[in-house]
Motif scaffolding. Structure first.
Motif, mmCIF file in Angstrom:
data_model
loop_
_atom_site.group_PDB
_atom_site.id
_atom_site.type_symbol
_atom_site.label_atom_id
_atom_site.label_comp_id
_atom_site.label_asym_id
_atom_site.label_seq_id
_atom_site.Cartn_x
_atom_site.Cartn_y
_atom_site.Cartn_z
ATOM 1 N N GLU A 28 0.844 -1.192 0.000
ATOM 2 C CA GLU A 28 0.000 0.000 0.000
ATOM 3 C C GLU A 28 0.883 1.248 0.000
ATOM 4 O OE1 GLU A 28 -3.816 -1.673 2.552
ATOM 5 O OE2 GLU A 28 -2.246 -0.545 3.579
ATOM 6 N N TYR A 29 0.343 2.311 -0.583
ATOM 7 C CA TYR A 29 0.998 3.619 -0.507
ATOM 8 C C TYR A 29 0.029 4.587 0.142
ATOM 9 C CZ TYR A 29 2.914 8.144 -1.798
ATOM 10 O OH TYR A 29 3.389 9.425 -1.758
ATOM 11 N N TRP A 30 0.502 5.296 1.149
ATOM 12 C CA TRP A 30 -0.313 6.243 1.916
ATOM 13 C C TRP A 30 0.277 7.637 1.772
ATOM 14 C CZ3 TRP A 30 -4.394 4.631 5.371
ATOM 15 C CH2 TRP A 30 -4.592 3.241 5.381
ATOM 16 N N GLU A 31 -0.611 8.640 1.705
ATOM 17 C CA GLU A 31 -0.186 10.030 1.580
ATOM 18 C C GLU A 31 -0.731 10.854 2.739
ATOM 19 O OE1 GLU A 31 -1.661 11.326 -2.178
ATOM 20 O OE2 GLU A 31 0.140 10.710 -3.277
ATOM 21 N N ILE A 57 -3.554 10.601 7.369
ATOM 22 C CA ILE A 57 -2.787 9.922 6.344
ATOM 23 C C ILE A 57 -3.769 9.019 5.603
ATOM 24 C CG2 ILE A 57 -2.031 8.070 7.904
ATOM 25 C CD1 ILE A 57 0.633 8.088 6.286
ATOM 26 N N VAL A 58 -3.843 9.164 4.292
ATOM 27 C CA VAL A 58 -4.903 8.589 3.464
ATOM 28 C C VAL A 58 -4.292 7.539 2.528
ATOM 29 C CG1 VAL A 58 -6.768 9.092 1.850
ATOM 30 C CG2 VAL A 58 -6.112 10.792 3.559
ATOM 31 N N ARG A 59 -4.984 6.406 2.410
ATOM 32 C CA ARG A 59 -4.526 5.373 1.482
ATOM 33 C C ARG A 59 -4.728 5.841 0.045
ATOM 34 N NH1 ARG A 59 -7.062 -0.457 2.078
ATOM 35 N NH2 ARG A 59 -8.887 0.608 1.221
ATOM 36 N N SER A 115 -3.445 0.498 -3.394
ATOM 37 C CA SER A 115 -3.141 -0.789 -2.768
ATOM 38 C C SER A 115 -3.010 -1.855 -3.846
ATOM 39 C CB SER A 115 -4.228 -1.180 -1.765
ATOM 40 O OG SER A 115 -5.454 -1.448 -2.436
ATOM 41 N N SER A 143 -8.465 6.212 5.957
ATOM 42 C CA SER A 143 -7.508 7.174 6.498
ATOM 43 C C SER A 143 -7.328 6.925 7.986
ATOM 44 C CB SER A 143 -7.978 8.617 6.250
ATOM 45 O OG SER A 143 -9.175 8.877 6.978
ATOM 46 N N PRO A 169 0.605 2.802 8.902
ATOM 47 C CA PRO A 169 0.979 4.085 8.280
ATOM 48 C C PRO A 169 1.015 5.237 9.277
ATOM 49 C CG PRO A 169 -1.240 3.421 7.617
ATOM 50 C CD PRO A 169 -0.634 2.245 8.316
ATOM 51 N N GLY A 192 4.524 10.550 3.069
ATOM 52 C CA GLY A 192 3.722 9.350 2.888
ATOM 53 C C GLY A 192 4.416 8.155 3.500
#
Length: 820
Positions: A321-324, A332-334, A337, A355, A363, A412
């Motif tokens: 997954e990458y979260w920002e 912090i929001v996904r 994925s 989030s 995260p 992120g």
């Protein structure tokens, strides 16, 4: 003929002689057999003296039969160091008559005539003759066998030392498929002892899985089992997943072991570890995949997901997954994925929004700590609002988080989940840190590019909008004491100032020359406020560069950058507004005068209506009185004309009363005589009286009500008007409901019908004089349009309110609220 009789003694002697001859012949035959035997034959008496010594014995020991017979065997073939033990054994046999060595094959060391010691194999037999033990022994030289055995033992020792010194795991099975060889390297690979294991239990006992690192090998898929079945296995990749140890990867080579006659003697397998090579290759592939993903990505989010997917796919992890971190840095929001094919993570991954706040979940913890996280305990190490327990139930066992840094800090997080425990690995951590750093630089670069593009687009949009605006937008830099340097002026300057503003230091001086003298003090004050860093505005008359005088409104907003004062502002041509304001003042004065005259006319109209109504009241009352008198006369009692006069007079009288009531309530305070009264009793009484003539179903839902202050007659007038209207506009068979309830501030009365209803757009006009709903007019239902106006006036005179709305089942609901 004479008969000869033999002497008995002579006959016995003959018999003995015959037996002796036979015995000699038997002994000769036995000696011939023994002399032809390949094994040495030796007989000894109880004292250990040789009584027989065949040819093979002569060849074996070098002593002739003549030399050996009669001598002690100890002297002929027993090495000196063993003679004492031999003599002790002979003495024990003589004493006990029993030999433990009789009937057994024995390997001994013998000595020949030349004192050469050599190994022999002896078979000893013990017999007893006249109570004395006699020994018979067959011996043969086993020097070749012993030498071969020694050589074999040495070869085995050499082979075992060789196997023990190898760092390659080697295992072999026998003809029955059971493990017969398991060198230390193989034991170390599996973390198990060298216990015999059958071929069909090799895979589960040794924790072998396929090259994917997850699929357990079936018993017949194990390389050793396949070789035992006759297959030659070359470079088969297998993984050993021993408990509490990281997985290790090997290349297995196996082949069967067959005898010359084709018999299956077993099989052997060699396992060469390629874990480090495989890991290095995986790291290289991951870096290459990340580089390709970053090169092909269009946005920063695509770049981060490409890197995360490449890493997770390369290491066989379950999810990436990458979260920002959002712009406000509150959550912090996904952002994306990925999960491995064939694994069901429904509810855990997906495109849906998700989030966390700082510190929550993997995260959130990465964001809070600004450092990597590596855990194999999803349920104990982190604070999580329910997501990690769900992942644990779905089979996830490890979590890895890596922060993505950029200029603003943590921008992120890259988060990975595995469905098997993953040991902390410095090489993988270094790779993930490198990927996170590259992703961060990419994100920062892309963000800068996106911001530049957005800035350019915003600037284009700004210029496009500014070009369409008639105002003049400007920006200047202030340099003390009175230097104003123009930085930007929009094209609207032509419409505001009648030409182009100068860009030199004479900006302020030029403005002074073109501003009307009466407005200069405002301009001076404006300059002082702006120079002090405070927002200001002013309005002045400006003689434009085209000679036209315009009203200009200027607003300025200061800002400081690196200690330098910048002023941004806008100037608007308000000449039209000023002219319109002047016209508006004139029109407003005229409108006020017209309103005053209309109010006067309205007052006069009300007075006229009141006077006319008052004057009509007496004639109508007289007509009604004379009509009643005529109806009492017998000759006029049945005349329909008089009945029509009576109904018309009553209608006119009712109309006059309503007009008078409205006049009273609208011309000034109503003359009410309020007294305490029971409103519930008044409502029930009104319902019962109307029920007598009503052709609808009247329902009373009236609970106990508190005492209110009001004029009974007027409130009864209100209830009668509402009930009359409800009954009149409800077809026969309908329902009219009267409800009442109280709270701490007011008493509320509802009158609801199921009648013809009122169009929604006509409700605002319902309480105005002479207004009748279109539904009533279309059905030609008679009415004056004054009842509801009077009702509203009475209710408001009591300090209450009245409202109308569509009923829940059709029709209309009227709601009266009276203060307690």
């Amino acid at each position: 003929m004479a008969t000869h009789r033999q002497d008995p003694a002579s006959a016995s002697e003959d018999t003995l002689r015959t037996e002796r001859d036979e015995a000699l012949r038997t002994a000769a035959r036995l000696r011939a057999v023994l002399d032809c035997a390949h094994d040495a034959f030796i007989s000894m008496d109880a004292a250990g003296r040789v009584t027989a010594w065949n040819t093979a014995a002569e060849q074996l020991f070098g002593w002739t039969g003549e030399e050996a017979v009669g001598r002690l065997a100890t002297e002929l073939m027993i090495p000196p160091r063993l003679r004492e033990a031999h003599d002790a054994g002979m003495a024990r046999v003589r004493r006990t008559g029993i030999s433990e060595l009789s009937g057994r094959r024995l390997e001994l060391t013998a000595v020949d005539r030349n004192d050469r010691e050599f190994p022999v194999e002896m078979t000893l037999q013990l017999q007893h003759d006249r109570g004395e033990p006699i020994f018979h022994a067959f011996l043969h030289d086993i020097t070749a066998r012993t030498t071969a055995r020694t050589e074999l033992r040495q070869e085995r020792a050499f082979l075992q030392a060789l196997l023990n010194s190898l760092d390659t795991g080697v295992a072999a099975c026998d003809s029955d498929g059971r493990l017969a060889q398991f060198n230390p390297a193989m034991r170390e690979i599996h973390g198990l002892g060298p216990l015999p294991v059958a071929a069909d239990s090799w895979a589960p006992a040794r924790h072998l899985v396929a090259a994917d690192g997850r699929t357990p090998l079936e018993p017949d898929q194990v390389p050793l089992a396949r070789a035992w079945a006759g297959e030659t296995v070359q470079h088969e990749e297998v993984v050993v997943c021993a408990p509490d140890r990281p997985p290790r990867r090997f290349l297995a080579n196996a082949r069967p072991i067959d005898a010359a006659d084709g018999r299956r003697l077993g099989a052997v397998v060699a396992m060469h570890e390629i874990t480090d090579t495989y890991r290095a290759e995986m790291l290289r592939r991951c870096r290459h995949a990340v580089t390709e993903g970053l090169a092909e990505a269009v946005t920063a989010r695509e770049a981060a997901m490409a890197a995360a997917t490449a890493v997770a796919g390369g290491f066989g992890w379950a999810c990436a997954e990458y979260w920002e971190v959002d712009e406000e840095r509150h959550r912090i929001v996904r952002a994306g994925s990925w999960h491995r094919d064939g694994i069901d993570l429904a509810g855990f991954t997906g495109p849906g929004p998700l989030s966390f706040s700082i510190g929550q979940g993997v995260p959130g913890a990465v964001w809070e700590r600004a450092a990597d996280i590596w855990t194999n305990d999803l349920l104990g190490d982190l604070t999580d609002p329910g997501r990690l327990p769900l992942g644990h139930r779905l089979g996830l066992r490890a979590a890895i988080g890596m922060p993505v840094h950029c200029g603003i800090g943590v921008a992120g997080a890259l988060v990975f989940f595995a469905d098997t425990p993953v040991g902390r690995d410095d090489d993988i951590l270094a790779l993930l840190r490198d990927i996170a750093a590259r992703t961060g630089r990419y994100v920062e670069r892309r963000r800068a590019e996106e911001l530049n593009l957005a800035l350019a687009a915003a600037r284009r949009d700004f210029n496009r909008v500014i070009e369409l605006v008639n105002d003049c937008v400007w920006s200047v830099r202030f340099e003390p004491p009175d230097g104003w340097h123009r930085l930007y002026v929009s094209p609207g300057e032509y419409g505001v100032f009648g030409g182009q503003l100068p860009s030199s230091d004479t900006f302020a001086h030029m403005m002074t020359e073109h501003i009307h003298p009466d407005d200069l003090p405002q301009f001076r004050h404006y300059q002082q406020e702006m120079a002090a860093g405070r927002a200001a505005e002013f309005e002045c008359r400006f003689t434009g560069f085209d000679g036209v005088v315009r009203w200009v409104w200027c607003r300025g907003f200061p800002r400081f950058e690196d200690g330098v004062l910048y002023l941004d502002g806008i100037a608007t041509n308000v000449t039209e507004r000023r002219e319109m304001a002047d016209r508006r003042e004139l029109l407003l004065a005229r409108e006020q005068e017209q309103v005053r005259r209309l109010q006067e006319l309205d007052r006069m109209k009300d007075e006229l209506v009141a006077v006319v109504s008052h004057e009509m009241r007496n004639p109508i009352a007289i007509i009604a009185a004379y009509t009643d008198s005529l109806l009492e006369e017998p000759e006029f009692a049945g005349r329909t004309e008089l009945g029509a006069i009576e109904r018309t007079s009553a209608h006119l009288l009712h109309l006059v009363e309503d007009l008078l009531d409205l006049a009273r309530f609208e011309t000034g305070p109503a003359l009410l005589d309020p007294r305490p009264l029971r409103l519930d009793r008044l409502l029930r009484q009104a319902v019962e009286e109307h029920r007598i003539t009503a052709q609808v179903d009247l329902v009373a839902e009236i609970g106990p009500l508190p005492v209110v202050s009001g004029e009974s007659a007027r409130l009864r007038q209100v209830v009668d008007n509402l009930l009359s209207n409800a009954i009149k506009y409800t077809p026969p068979g309908g329902t009219v409901t009267v409800g009442a309830y109280a709270d701490r501030e007011a008493v509320t009365v509802d009158v609801t019908d199921t009648g013809i209803g009122i169009p929604v757009e006509q409700y605002p006009k319902l309480f105005t004089r002479f207004f009748r709903a279109s539904t009533a007019v279309e059905r030609k239902i008679k009415g004056t349009g004054l009842g509801l106006a009077v009702t509203k006036a009475v209710v408001e005179a009591h300090g209450g309110t009245i409202a109308a709305a569509p009923g829940p089942g059709g029709g209309t609901r009227f709601t009266v609220t009276l203060p307690r």
